[in-house]
Design a protein around this motif. Structure first.
Motif, PDB file in Angstrom:
ATOM      1  N   TRP A 256       0.832  -1.199   0.000  1.00 59.60           N
ATOM      2  CA  TRP A 256       0.000   0.000   0.000  1.00 59.60           C
ATOM      3  C   TRP A 256       0.868   1.250   0.000  1.00 59.60           C
ATOM      4  N   GLY A 257       0.233   2.361  -0.329  1.00 62.43           N
ATOM      5  CA  GLY A 257       0.826   3.678  -0.177  1.00 62.43           C
ATOM      6  C   GLY A 257      -0.089   4.479   0.729  1.00 62.43           C
ATOM      7  N   SER A 258       0.490   5.226   1.670  1.00 58.71           N
ATOM      8  CA  SER A 258      -0.344   5.951   2.633  1.00 58.71           C
ATOM      9  C   SER A 258       0.344   7.229   3.072  1.00 58.71           C
ATOM     10  N   SER A 259      -0.362   8.340   2.994  1.00 56.23           N
ATOM     11  CA  SER A 259       0.176   9.620   3.448  1.00 56.23           C
ATOM     12  C   SER A 259      -0.326   9.982   4.842  1.00 56.23           C
ATOM     13  N   THR A 260      -1.604   9.757   5.086  1.00 57.02           N
ATOM     14  CA  THR A 260      -2.202  10.144   6.374  1.00 57.02           C
ATOM     15  C   THR A 260      -2.314   8.989   7.352  1.00 57.02           C
ATOM     16  N   GLY A 261      -2.070   7.780   6.883  1.00 54.03           N
ATOM     17  CA  GLY A 261      -2.200   6.602   7.723  1.00 54.03           C
ATOM     18  C   GLY A 261      -3.496   5.844   7.517  1.00 54.03           C
ATOM     19  N   ASN A 262      -4.467   6.417   6.818  1.00 53.32           N
ATOM     20  CA  ASN A 262      -5.746   5.736   6.619  1.00 53.32           C
ATOM     21  C   ASN A 262      -5.606   4.453   5.804  1.00 53.32           C
TER      22      ASN A 262
END
Length: 170
Positions: A7-13
């Motif tokens: 996965w890729g995640s910026s905000t953690g969601n």
């Protein structure tokens, strides 16, 4: 069976969703982690690839996917079964809800992965348009919206994982 979850995640969601999926599936993952830390070429030869990508701005993929997306151009995922999930904001970005998920899905399919696994209903969502809407009331994967429907994430992940176990024989 060689199974990958990336996965890729910026905000953690999206990362939080991946961790829920990992726990719900209860299988041994040969590869598991952020696509920023996993070489996309290592996914070649996996029997099952589960991919998470959120959508940013007006339909772009989460930024961790930019370089791997380009690197995928020379890879062949034939023999791999693909399931995708993504996070988006159906109210703030109703014209391109979970488009990032659809972009990643399409890239794996054009590179030989087989799809059609983990499709979910568009019912219960309020959006105008989405590249992830494959018609007949279906998304190409699990669509999540922590901003507007975070209270439904756990139930959606649980149902999706049960579906994947059945569809993919996990």
């Amino acid at each position: 069976m060689k199974i990958a979850l990336v996965w890729g995640s910026s905000t953690g969601n999206t990362e939080n969703a991946a961790e829920q999926i990992k726990g719900q599936l209860g299988v041994d993952f040969a590869i598991s982690g952020s696509i920023a830390e996993v070489d996309v070429a290592s996914l070649v030869g996996c029997d099952v690839i589960i991919v998470g990508c959120s959508t940013w701005n007006t339909g772009e993929m989460q930024e961790d996917w930019n370089d791997p997306f380009e690197a995928m151009g020379g890879l062949n995922f034939a023999g791999s079964r693909l399931a995708v999930f993504g996070c988006g904001d159906q109210s703030g970005y109703a014209a391109n809800y979970v488009d990032g998920m659809a972009t990643i899905y399409a890239r794996f399919i054009e590179r030989g992965a087989s799809g059609g696994y983990g499709f979910t209903s568009t019912s219960g969502y309020e959006f105008e348009e989405s590249l992830a809407d494959v018609g007949e009331g279906q998304f190409c994967g699990l669509a999540l919206d922590e901003e507007n429907q975070g209270d439904q994430t756990e139930a959606r992940v649980t149902a999706w994982c049960a579906q994947l176990k059945s569809e993919l024989g996990l």
